[in-house]
Design a protein around this motif. Sequence first.
Motif, short mmCIF file in Angstrom:
data_model
loop_
_atom_site.label_atom_id
_atom_site.label_comp_id
_atom_site.label_asym_id
_atom_site.label_seq_id
_atom_site.Cartn_x
_atom_site.Cartn_y
_atom_site.Cartn_z
N SER A 23 65.04 -70.53 -95.64
CA SER A 23 64.85 -70.86 -97.05
C SER A 23 63.91 -69.88 -97.95
CB SER A 23 63.84 -72.11 -97.44
OG SER A 23 63.62 -72.27 -98.63
N PHE A 24 62.99 -69.11 -97.10
CA PHE A 24 62.44 -67.99 -97.68
C PHE A 24 63.17 -66.88 -97.93
CE2 PHE A 24 59.75 -64.12 -97.70
CZ PHE A 24 58.89 -64.33 -98.89
N GLN A 25 64.15 -66.66 -96.98
CA GLN A 25 65.13 -65.48 -96.96
C GLN A 25 65.96 -65.77 -98.36
OE1 GLN A 25 65.18 -62.54 -95.60
NE2 GLN A 25 63.30 -62.63 -94.38
N ILE A 26 66.64 -66.95 -98.36
CA ILE A 26 67.56 -67.26 -99.24
C ILE A 26 66.88 -67.14 -100.75
CG2 ILE A 26 69.07 -69.11 -100.06
CD1 ILE A 26 69.39 -70.18 -97.08
N ASN A 27 65.67 -67.77 -100.74
CA ASN A 27 65.17 -67.65 -102.16
C ASN A 27 64.83 -66.05 -102.69
OD1 ASN A 27 64.86 -70.28 -103.42
ND2 ASN A 27 64.42 -70.90 -101.45
N SER A 28 64.74 -65.32 -101.62
CA SER A 28 64.38 -64.01 -101.91
C SER A 28 65.41 -63.23 -102.22
CB SER A 28 63.53 -63.20 -100.66
OG SER A 28 62.36 -63.99 -100.37
N ALA A 29 66.60 -63.78 -102.02
CA ALA A 29 67.99 -63.06 -102.35
C ALA A 29 68.15 -62.37 -103.73
CB ALA A 29 69.24 -63.80 -102.03
N LYS A 30 67.46 -63.13 -104.80
CA LYS A 30 67.24 -62.48 -106.09
C LYS A 30 66.37 -61.20 -106.41
CE LYS A 30 65.65 -66.59 -107.12
NZ LYS A 30 64.97 -67.78 -107.78
N PHE A 31 65.82 -60.86 -105.06
CA PHE A 31 64.69 -59.74 -105.43
C PHE A 31 64.98 -58.78 -104.42
CE2 PHE A 31 62.40 -63.46 -106.29
CZ PHE A 31 62.04 -63.55 -107.94
N MET A 32 65.58 -59.03 -103.48
CA MET A 32 66.16 -57.86 -102.40
C MET A 32 67.33 -58.33 -101.55
SD MET A 32 63.28 -59.23 -99.59
CE MET A 32 61.99 -59.07 -100.82
N LYS A 33 67.88 -57.36 -101.08
CA LYS A 33 69.11 -57.62 -100.00
C LYS A 33 68.87 -58.67 -98.92
CE LYS A 33 73.06 -55.12 -98.02
NZ LYS A 33 73.68 -53.76 -97.43
N VAL A 34 69.61 -59.47 -98.78
CA VAL A 34 69.65 -60.46 -97.84
C VAL A 34 70.88 -60.76 -97.25
CG1 VAL A 34 69.00 -63.05 -97.18
CG2 VAL A 34 67.34 -61.59 -98.87
N ASP A 35 70.87 -61.16 -95.72
CA ASP A 35 72.10 -61.61 -95.04
C ASP A 35 72.30 -63.04 -95.39
OD1 ASP A 35 74.25 -62.12 -93.48
OD2 ASP A 35 73.44 -60.86 -91.57
N MET A 36 72.92 -63.34 -96.62
CA MET A 36 73.13 -64.58 -97.10
C MET A 36 73.87 -65.34 -95.96
SD MET A 36 71.39 -65.72 -99.59
CE MET A 36 72.33 -66.94 -100.52
N PRO A 37 74.93 -65.01 -95.47
CA PRO A 37 75.74 -65.89 -94.38
C PRO A 37 74.75 -66.28 -93.07
CG PRO A 37 77.05 -63.99 -95.11
CD PRO A 37 75.86 -63.83 -95.70
N TYR A 38 74.02 -65.37 -92.50
CA TYR A 38 73.18 -65.42 -91.55
C TYR A 38 72.29 -66.66 -91.76
CZ TYR A 38 69.82 -64.74 -87.81
OH TYR A 38 69.04 -64.76 -86.85
N TYR A 39 71.48 -66.40 -92.95
CA TYR A 39 70.25 -67.59 -93.35
C TYR A 39 70.87 -68.75 -93.71
CZ TYR A 39 67.21 -63.52 -92.17
OH TYR A 39 66.10 -62.80 -91.48
N CYS A 40 72.08 -68.78 -94.30
CA CYS A 40 72.65 -70.01 -94.65
C CYS A 40 73.08 -70.67 -93.56
CB CYS A 40 74.07 -69.86 -95.65
SG CYS A 40 73.47 -69.47 -97.31
N LEU A 43 68.29 -79.51 -97.78
CA LEU A 43 69.39 -79.99 -98.57
C LEU A 43 69.54 -79.56 -99.98
CD1 LEU A 43 69.73 -83.56 -97.42
CD2 LEU A 43 71.17 -81.59 -96.51
N LYS A 44 68.26 -79.33 -100.43
CA LYS A 44 68.33 -78.77 -102.03
C LYS A 44 68.35 -77.22 -101.78
CE LYS A 44 65.40 -78.61 -106.13
NZ LYS A 44 64.12 -78.93 -106.48
N THR A 45 67.95 -76.61 -100.87
CA THR A 45 68.15 -75.11 -100.56
C THR A 45 69.70 -74.92 -100.39
OG1 THR A 45 65.80 -75.14 -99.88
CG2 THR A 45 67.44 -73.15 -99.19
N GLN A 46 70.28 -75.72 -99.72
CA GLN A 46 71.74 -75.49 -99.35
C GLN A 46 72.59 -75.38 -100.56
OE1 GLN A 46 73.59 -79.11 -97.57
NE2 GLN A 46 74.49 -78.07 -95.96
N GLU A 47 72.15 -75.82 -101.56
CA GLU A 47 72.84 -75.65 -103.01
C GLU A 47 73.07 -74.18 -103.17
OE1 GLU A 47 74.52 -78.00 -104.73
OE2 GLU A 47 73.94 -79.28 -103.03
N LEU A 48 71.97 -73.41 -102.66
CA LEU A 48 72.13 -71.84 -103.10
C LEU A 48 73.16 -71.09 -102.22
CD1 LEU A 48 68.13 -71.32 -103.54
CD2 LEU A 48 69.77 -71.66 -105.01
N CYS A 49 73.50 -71.96 -101.26
CA CYS A 49 74.32 -71.30 -100.26
C CYS A 49 75.84 -71.27 -100.64
CB CYS A 49 74.26 -71.68 -98.69
SG CYS A 49 72.62 -71.03 -97.99
#
Length: 207
Positions: free
Chosen positions: A151-168, A197-203
């Motif tokens: 969740s911390f990584q996913i929510n950080s994606a707006k500020f830095m490059k994040v490997d979204m598939p991996y963290y999702c 489940l709420k964070t999952q919406e960001l994925c």
Amino acid sequence: MKKLFILVFSVFSLVSFAQSKYELGMQKAMQQWQAGKPVEAKAILDRVAASDKENWIPVYYKVFIDITSGFANPKASDIEEVIERNRSIIEQWMTTGSEEWYVLKGMNETLELITDPMNKGMTQTPIINKAYEQAVKLNPNNPRAVYSLASFQINSAKFMKVDMPYYCQMLEKSIVLFDQQKSDVPFYPSWGKDWALKTQELCKGKQ
């Protein structure tokens, strides 16, 4: 704020019969918290903790209440004092080796971050990641540890490059782990699935 109380309280399993003094005290504290009375809840938790100084759970919930209350009001005048007090308690109890305290450490340092994201982002982010990574290292099957890191990584994606598939994918794993979690310890932490489940919406659409 009321929704947060309901969200967290809904995951607690409260035994309604053959309750010990400890269980009755914990139940009363949780009821006060759900009713929007964190100060009263923490006072009860203090009394419960004083009667069983080796039991980390009442202390854990007292810190947890402080952190979640802080998330709702990060501009409170005493927020730095709350964070520092939490930090001291967490460091003391981390010696038990429980990954749950590393999760709380990550959350408390996140609270520090959101008090001033622009100025604290660079210093706080490594501290938060390290805490969550250590929690996962200690117990890769703890759903709160896995969820918190993802969740911390996913929510950080707006500020830095994040490997979204991996963290999702990690987030998806945490949801499975939440469904599998079991504990015979009364009031052992079980929160987190609704947040996952709420964070999952960001994925959605980003994997």
